[in-house]
Design a protein around this motif. Structure first.
Motif, PDB file in Angstrom:
ATOM      1  N   SER A   1       0.840  -1.208   0.000  1.00  0.00           N
ATOM      2  CA  SER A   1       0.000   0.000   0.000  1.00  0.00           C
ATOM      3  C   SER A   1       0.873   1.256   0.000  1.00  0.00           C
ATOM      4  O   SER A   1       0.526   2.259  -0.632  1.00  0.00           O
ATOM      5  CB  SER A   1      -0.916  -0.008   1.226  1.00  0.00           C
ATOM      6  OG  SER A   1      -0.148  -0.186   2.401  1.00  0.00           O
ATOM      7  N   VAL A   2       2.022   1.193   0.680  1.00  0.00           N
ATOM      8  CA  VAL A   2       2.939   2.331   0.725  1.00  0.00           C
ATOM      9  C   VAL A   2       3.463   2.648  -0.673  1.00  0.00           C
ATOM     10  O   VAL A   2       3.574   3.810  -1.083  1.00  0.00           O
ATOM     11  CB  VAL A   2       4.108   2.031   1.690  1.00  0.00           C
ATOM     12  CG1 VAL A   2       5.189   3.090   1.596  1.00  0.00           C
ATOM     13  CG2 VAL A   2       3.595   1.897   3.116  1.00  0.00           C
ATOM     14  N   LEU A   3       3.778   1.588  -1.412  1.00  0.00           N
ATOM     15  CA  LEU A   3       4.340   1.770  -2.758  1.00  0.00           C
ATOM     16  C   LEU A   3       3.282   2.303  -3.721  1.00  0.00           C
ATOM     17  O   LEU A   3       3.570   3.133  -4.585  1.00  0.00           O
ATOM     18  CB  LEU A   3       4.913   0.451  -3.264  1.00  0.00           C
ATOM     19  CG  LEU A   3       6.025  -0.119  -2.389  1.00  0.00           C
ATOM     20  CD1 LEU A   3       6.437  -1.488  -2.889  1.00  0.00           C
ATOM     21  CD2 LEU A   3       7.226   0.811  -2.365  1.00  0.00           C
ATOM     22  N   ILE A   4       2.045   1.806  -3.572  1.00  0.00           N
ATOM     23  CA  ILE A   4       0.959   2.282  -4.441  1.00  0.00           C
ATOM     24  C   ILE A   4       0.755   3.774  -4.205  1.00  0.00           C
ATOM     25  O   ILE A   4       0.610   4.559  -5.140  1.00  0.00           O
ATOM     26  CB  ILE A   4      -0.323   1.483  -4.169  1.00  0.00           C
ATOM     27  CG1 ILE A   4      -0.127   0.022  -4.596  1.00  0.00           C
ATOM     28  CG2 ILE A   4      -1.510   2.094  -4.890  1.00  0.00           C
ATOM     29  CD1 ILE A   4      -1.207  -0.917  -4.121  1.00  0.00           C
ATOM     30  N   GLU A   5       0.762   4.155  -2.916  1.00  0.00           N
ATOM     31  CA  GLU A   5       0.614   5.568  -2.561  1.00  0.00           C
ATOM     32  C   GLU A   5       1.737   6.396  -3.189  1.00  0.00           C
ATOM     33  O   GLU A   5       1.505   7.464  -3.750  1.00  0.00           O
ATOM     34  CB  GLU A   5       0.662   5.692  -1.028  1.00  0.00           C
ATOM     35  CG  GLU A   5      -0.317   6.686  -0.452  1.00  0.00           C
ATOM     36  CD  GLU A   5      -1.742   6.473  -0.949  1.00  0.00           C
ATOM     37  OE1 GLU A   5      -2.212   7.330  -1.705  1.00  0.00           O
ATOM     38  OE2 GLU A   5      -2.365   5.434  -0.606  1.00  0.00           O
ATOM     39  N   ALA A   6       2.969   5.862  -3.114  1.00  0.00           N
ATOM     40  CA  ALA A   6       4.121   6.585  -3.656  1.00  0.00           C
ATOM     41  C   ALA A   6       4.043   6.718  -5.165  1.00  0.00           C
ATOM     42  O   ALA A   6       4.648   7.620  -5.748  1.00  0.00           O
ATOM     43  CB  ALA A   6       5.413   5.870  -3.260  1.00  0.00           C
ATOM     44  N   ALA A   7       3.304   5.821  -5.800  1.00  0.00           N
ATOM     45  CA  ALA A   7       3.157   5.886  -7.256  1.00  0.00           C
ATOM     46  C   ALA A   7       1.887   6.630  -7.631  1.00  0.00           C
ATOM     47  O   ALA A   7       1.301   6.396  -8.684  1.00  0.00           O
ATOM     48  CB  ALA A   7       3.142   4.473  -7.842  1.00  0.00           C
ATOM     49  N   GLY A   8       1.426   7.508  -6.746  1.00  0.00           N
ATOM     50  CA  GLY A   8       0.289   8.359  -7.082  1.00  0.00           C
ATOM     51  C   GLY A   8      -1.055   7.767  -6.720  1.00  0.00           C
ATOM     52  O   GLY A   8      -2.089   8.387  -6.925  1.00  0.00           O
ATOM     53  N   GLY A   9      -1.055   6.540  -6.205  1.00  0.00           N
ATOM     54  CA  GLY A   9      -2.315   5.919  -5.802  1.00  0.00           C
ATOM     55  C   GLY A   9      -3.014   5.208  -6.948  1.00  0.00           C
ATOM     56  O   GLY A   9      -2.557   5.222  -8.095  1.00  0.00           O
ATOM     57  N   LEU A  10      -4.126   4.584  -6.579  1.00  0.00           N
ATOM     58  CA  LEU A  10      -4.879   3.802  -7.557  1.00  0.00           C
ATOM     59  C   LEU A  10      -5.923   4.654  -8.246  1.00  0.00           C
ATOM     60  O   LEU A  10      -6.512   5.549  -7.625  1.00  0.00           O
ATOM     61  CB  LEU A  10      -5.604   2.649  -6.842  1.00  0.00           C
ATOM     62  CG  LEU A  10      -4.763   1.510  -6.298  1.00  0.00           C
ATOM     63  CD1 LEU A  10      -5.643   0.584  -5.484  1.00  0.00           C
ATOM     64  CD2 LEU A  10      -4.095   0.752  -7.431  1.00  0.00           C
ATOM     65  N   ALA A  11      -6.169   4.368  -9.518  1.00  0.00           N
ATOM     66  CA  ALA A  11      -7.299   4.979 -10.199  1.00  0.00           C
ATOM     67  C   ALA A  11      -8.577   4.360  -9.643  1.00  0.00           C
ATOM     68  O   ALA A  11      -8.554   3.258  -9.083  1.00  0.00           O
ATOM     69  CB  ALA A  11      -7.184   4.744 -11.694  1.00  0.00           C
ATOM     70  N   ASP A  12      -9.695   5.061  -9.812  1.00  0.00           N
ATOM     71  CA  ASP A  12     -10.959   4.578  -9.236  1.00  0.00           C
ATOM     72  C   ASP A  12     -11.399   3.249  -9.834  1.00  0.00           C
ATOM     73  O   ASP A  12     -12.118   2.488  -9.203  1.00  0.00           O
ATOM     74  CB  ASP A  12     -12.064   5.618  -9.475  1.00  0.00           C
ATOM     75  CG  ASP A  12     -11.833   6.862  -8.643  1.00  0.00           C
ATOM     76  OD1 ASP A  12     -11.107   6.742  -7.637  1.00  0.00           O
ATOM     77  OD2 ASP A  12     -12.345   7.932  -9.014  1.00  0.00           O
ATOM     78  N   ASN A  13     -10.955   2.996 -11.088  1.00  0.00           N
ATOM     79  CA  ASN A  13     -11.444   1.789 -11.754  1.00  0.00           C
ATOM     80  C   ASN A  13     -10.517   0.589 -11.559  1.00  0.00           C
ATOM     81  O   ASN A  13     -10.638  -0.393 -12.270  1.00  0.00           O
ATOM     82  CB  ASN A  13     -11.660   2.064 -13.242  1.00  0.00           C
ATOM     83  CG  ASN A  13     -10.357   2.414 -13.948  1.00  0.00           C
ATOM     84  OD1 ASN A  13      -9.331   2.608 -13.299  1.00  0.00           O
ATOM     85  ND2 ASN A  13     -10.418   2.501 -15.256  1.00  0.00           N
ATOM     86  N   ALA A  14      -9.588   0.658 -10.603  1.00  0.00           N
ATOM     87  CA  ALA A  14      -8.690  -0.483 -10.374  1.00  0.00           C
ATOM     88  C   ALA A  14      -9.521  -1.706 -10.013  1.00  0.00           C
ATOM     89  O   ALA A  14     -10.319  -1.677  -9.081  1.00  0.00           O
ATOM     90  CB  ALA A  14      -7.711  -0.165  -9.267  1.00  0.00           C
ATOM     91  N   THR A  15      -9.358  -2.773 -10.777  1.00  0.00           N
ATOM     92  CA  THR A  15     -10.183  -3.963 -10.608  1.00  0.00           C
ATOM     93  C   THR A  15      -9.385  -5.116 -10.037  1.00  0.00           C
ATOM     94  O   THR A  15      -9.887  -5.923  -9.290  1.00  0.00           O
ATOM     95  CB  THR A  15     -10.771  -4.389 -11.974  1.00  0.00           C
ATOM     96  OG1 THR A  15     -11.362  -3.249 -12.567  1.00  0.00           O
ATOM     97  CG2 THR A  15     -11.803  -5.469 -11.806  1.00  0.00           C
ATOM     98  N   LYS A  16      -8.119  -5.183 -10.455  1.00  0.00           N
ATOM     99  CA  LYS A  16      -7.300  -6.300 -10.027  1.00  0.00           C
ATOM    100  C   LYS A  16      -5.957  -5.762  -9.563  1.00  0.00           C
ATOM    101  O   LYS A  16      -5.381  -4.887 -10.205  1.00  0.00           O
ATOM    102  CB  LYS A  16      -7.084  -7.254 -11.197  1.00  0.00           C
ATOM    103  CG  LYS A  16      -7.196  -8.714 -10.815  1.00  0.00           C
ATOM    104  CD  LYS A  16      -7.106  -9.572 -12.065  1.00  0.00           C
ATOM    105  CE  LYS A  16      -7.522 -10.992 -11.768  1.00  0.00           C
ATOM    106  NZ  LYS A  16      -7.363 -11.851 -12.919  1.00  0.00           N
ATOM    107  N   LEU A  17      -5.496  -6.290  -8.441  1.00  0.00           N
ATOM    108  CA  LEU A  17      -4.212  -5.879  -7.893  1.00  0.00           C
ATOM    109  C   LEU A  17      -3.331  -7.120  -7.864  1.00  0.00           C
ATOM    110  O   LEU A  17      -3.713  -8.140  -7.283  1.00  0.00           O
ATOM    111  CB  LEU A  17      -4.407  -5.310  -6.480  1.00  0.00           C
ATOM    112  CG  LEU A  17      -3.172  -4.745  -5.810  1.00  0.00           C
ATOM    113  CD1 LEU A  17      -2.665  -3.521  -6.561  1.00  0.00           C
ATOM    114  CD2 LEU A  17      -3.495  -4.374  -4.374  1.00  0.00           C
TER     115      LEU A  17
END
Lengths: 383, 441
Positions: B312-328
């Motif tokens: 989650s820290v890395l996702i945040e550092a990469a600007g976060g997720l778009a609203d339509n993120a379906t699969k992680l």
């Protein structure tokens, strides 16, 4: 962000775009289109009726049988549509529509659904339907052929319905029912190139040149010319007459990688080999009957052909050789359907016993042996 | 995309690569989280025992887990901090793994380089020892301990060391960035690998979609007559060990055998560079480069990440997720593990974190096999994926073995190309477990 749960599935997480069952079926329908249009051009409006009845009955059979068996509808995969069209292609345009409907039911309701549905069927459904009609008392209704552009004769036109009449249990003539309601018996009944060959008439130069038993338009010395046979100016089942248009569709399917090139190549080479070593009019034979429809569209059916490369070669060449032998040795004029059905039945045997070497396997065994594993305990089996 | 005329293997697929999302992004250090979870078992082999207990202070690079077993790799702390707990935590595959939870100090001192022997004086055994001490594992995904790979059987001499620089998984760009930014370190690492197994030849295999990396690495090896750069066709799974060996050398590793059978050793770009770092400064493997990418990541990035960092820290550092993120996904899109929630932690084998929007997630109900043979044609091991599935459905494990379940390395090309949407890999995993259990008895 942490509130939403993401979708979890096993890898891989990507899927090839457009790689679906219905896409493949659409490809085959598209590849069949030129031959289908040609059938309508040369055999008239009745060809549309035969195709429509076949497709609609095939779809209805699928819906009804799946409902009875408690399976979910699978119309959207288009396989019933395709089987219906295939069956129409395998029948002469003179087949009565109720016979077409019975054939379509046998193809989809019996050969496909009763065997377990798409993927489980052992036999090519359309060929099964065709051959089932052929060996039933209804064979009389699918035994009469007309020559291309028969509707240019006097008193009839493109829209004139046409069918086979039965007189006292004998396949009679092809009859027209004109709009005026009168029934005319006409002389457009024609022998197919292969029945000509079987009866030996092809070789008789004495057949009058004007209407050479009505087989084709273009003739040379009393027999259909190779050009007319390749173009589709010959009598035959609706979809099989034009070699060139079938080749066009087949090459499209190979280009799209919907079918494996090995199978048509194997079938054509196997048949040609037999006609060459027996020197039995090789070119005439290769341009006749359902060889091209069979090689590109029937033998290549995913479900009923082998999985391995070695298996495919054996299967394909086997079909070609059987076509040659049936035409030459048996009393039947044509053998494509039966040859393919026989090898359909052998497909699972080929898959099971013809071994394909794995990556890095140096010795290449030809026969599979099943490795022996200890039998699981009954308890372990449940786990 | 079809074949480009370079060396390659038979079979495989051409998925859309989407590498341009992150390939232009230079490697930057990721933020250090306040709390890290470092699993004691991040490799294939025997599990480690914890060397620390709650309350202990740890330094950067301090060994925190170890075992006497040969097939194993020790684990080191990636930060300076205090051990908060040692307990079972769910890892990225969903398995419970004993992990060390460390509260990081707010002030992080740099790693203290150790006095090391000059690289040129290191013997083969010393290099293996360094690899073991540094906890090196394969960094492409499977995480096999490196020192074990460097110790092939005596009767199987290795003549070629191959660097897997294909990065054939779509989306991932971390190896590409490493080659662009640290080509010399890569070559030094390769030279150490060659000396460790006494190989006379080194080959760096790079797919043709990374020509800038080819150029950089070529200039770095210009003075090394025994090392070549081989350009390979862009095809998945070009970077699989056996397929890479076949493409580069034409040799085929027999079923069930290791690369040493044909005189080869394969290591990943990241592993070679980590070996160089370990040999020159004594730095153990506690951080790695990975790619955070996908169309549902706002700012795709290549990060240098401490092992144990929550994703989650890395996702945040990469600007976060778009609203339509379906699969992680943790790892690449072909072999990675789908995550229900962004709670997993980075391990040595994590090469990427991927967030996919709905249009790239094509999940459908499984249809029965229609025997189209697409899977058989694509399978790089020439197996019968659909028959393995059939055997598993019938619980016929002998047949599952006949059709090649244990030779499968789960690359996923079968399911990728399957018009019936059959998840072959999950069936194969079931077969492997059952066959192994039956053979053990």
């Amino acid at each position: 962000m942490a509130n939403n749960k993401f979708m979890t599935t096993v890898s891989p997480h990507l899927h090839e775009k457009g790689q679906t069952i219905d896409r493949a079926m659409k490809d085959v329908l598209l590849a069949l289109a030129p031959a289908g249009v040609w059938a309508i051009i040369v055999f008239g409006f009745q060809a549309i009726l035969v195709m429509a009845v076949s497709i609609i009955t095939a779809m209805l059979s699928e819906v009804v049988v799946r409902k009875i068996l408690g399976r979910k509808s699978s119309l959207s995969d288009l396989s019933a549509v395709l089987t219906g069209l295939f069956l129409a292609f395998l029948l002469p345009v003179t087949t009565p529509l109720w016979v077409v409907a019975i054939g379509a039911f046998l193809a989809v309701g019996v050969a496909k659904e009763l065997f377990g549905g798409l993927g489980k069927n052992i036999f090519n459904p359309a060929l099964f339907g065709r051959v089932a009609l052929m060996i039933s008392p209804l064979w009389l209704y699918i035994a009469k052929f007309v020559k291309p552009f028969w509707y240019t004769a006097n008193g009839v036109n493109w829209f004139t319905p046409i069918t086979t009449s039965i007189n006292n249990g004998v396949a009679g003539r092809v009859v027209f029912k004109t709009l005026a309601g009168t029934t005319k018996v006409n002389v457009v009944t024609s022998a197919t190139p292969l029945s000509l060959l079987k009866s030996g008439r092809m070789l008789a130069n004495t057949v009058s040149g004007a209407t050479p038993v009505g087989a084709t338009w273009i003739t040379s010395s009393g027999r259909p010319s190779f050009w007319s046979m390749a173009l589709g100016l010959k009598a035959g089942s609706m979809g099989e007459v034009s070699v060139l248009l079938l080749l066009l569709g087949g090459l499209y399917l190979i280009y799209r990688r919907t079918i494996d090139w090995r199978i048509p190549v194997g079938v054509l080479c196997g048949a040609l080999f037999i006609f060459l070593i027996t020197w039995n009019h090789p070119v005439y034979q290769m341009l006749s009957g359902g060889i091209w429809l069979g090689a590109f569209f029937m033998a290549t059916d995913w479900v009923t052909s082998p999985m391995t490369k070695r298996g495919k070669w054996i299967y394909a060449v086997g079909i070609g050789v059987f076509i040659g032998l049936i035409r030459l040795v048996s009393p039947l004029p044509e053998g494509v359907a039966i040859a393919i059905l026989i090898w359909n039945a052998l497909t699972l045997v080929l898959d099971r016993y013809v071994a394909e070497p794995k990556f890095g396997e140096i010795k290449k065994p030809w026969f599979n042996r099943v490795p022996v594993l200890p039998k699981p305990k009954p308890a372990a089996q449940k786990a | 995309m079809s074949n480009q005329g370079y060396k390659t293997f038979k079979g495989g697929i051409h998925p859309p690569y989407n590498k341009e999302l992150a390939s232009g992004k230079a490697i930057t250090p990721a933020p250090i989280p306040s709390e890290l979870v470092i699993p004691l078992n991040q490799h294939i082999g025997a599990p480690n025992n914890p060397l620390v207990s709650p309350g202990d202070r740890v330094k950067v690079g301090q060994k925190i887990g170890e075992t006497d077993a040969f097939v194993s790799a020790p684990v080191h702390s990636s930060v300076a901090g205090t051990v908060k707990a040692v307990e079972d935590i769910k890892n990225f595959t969903g398995a419970m793994v004993k992990s060390v939870i460390i509260t990081a100090d707010s002030d992080q001192p740099p790693f203290e380089a150790k006095e090391m022997k000059p690289l040129a004086d290191l013997s083969a055994d010393e290099i293996k020892q360094i690899a073991k001490e540094a906890g090196l594992t394969g960094m492409g995904g499977a995480a096999f301990p490196t020192h074990v790979k460097l110790s092939p059987p005596k009767d199987k001499p290795v003549d070629s060391v191959l660097i897997n620089a294909c990065e054939c998984e779509p989306f991932l760009t971390c190896d590409h960035r490493l080659m662009l930014e640290r080509p010399v370190d890569l070559v030094e690492g390769l030279k150490l690998l060659m000396r460790a197994v006494d190989a006379e030849k080194g080959v760096i295999g790079i797919e043709a979609n990374k020509m800038d990396a080819v150029e950089k690495v070529r200039s770095a090896v210009s003075a090394e007559p025994s090392i070549e750069v081989e350009i390979l066709d862009v095809k998945y799974p070009e970077g699989s060990e056996k397929q890479l060996i076949a493409a580069v050398t034409g040799r085929k590793v027999p079923p069930g055998k290791l690369p040493s059978e044909v005189g080869c050793l394969v290591q990943n770009v990241g592993t070679a560079i980590a070996l160089y770092e370990a040999a020159s400064t004594g730095k153990p493997l506690y951080e790695r480069v990975l790619t955070v990418t996908g169309h549902a990541i706002k700012n795709p990035s290549n990060f240098l990440v401490k092992v144990g960092t929550p994703i989650s820290v890395l996702i945040e550092a990469a600007g976060g997720l778009a609203d339509n993120a379906t699969k992680l996904i943790m790892g690449g899109p072909m072999t990675g593990w789908a995550q229900e929630e962004p709670t997993a932690n980075v391990v040595k084998g994590t090469s990427g974190i991927l967030a996919l929007p709905p249009d790239l997630v094509d999940v459908r109900e499984e249809h029965g096999c229609v025997r189209c043979t697409k899977c058989v044609e694509a399978c790089p091991m020439y197996l019968m994926p659909n028959y393995i599935v059939d055997a598993v459905q019938k619980e016929d494990w002998a047949k599952a073995e006949l059709w090649g379940a244990i030779d499968c390395f789960e690359c996923g090309v079968c399911s990728y190309t399957c018009p019936a949407y059959i998840p072959h890999v999950s069936y194969v995993r079931k077969a492997k477990a059952q066959i192994a259990a039956l053979k053990k008895r």
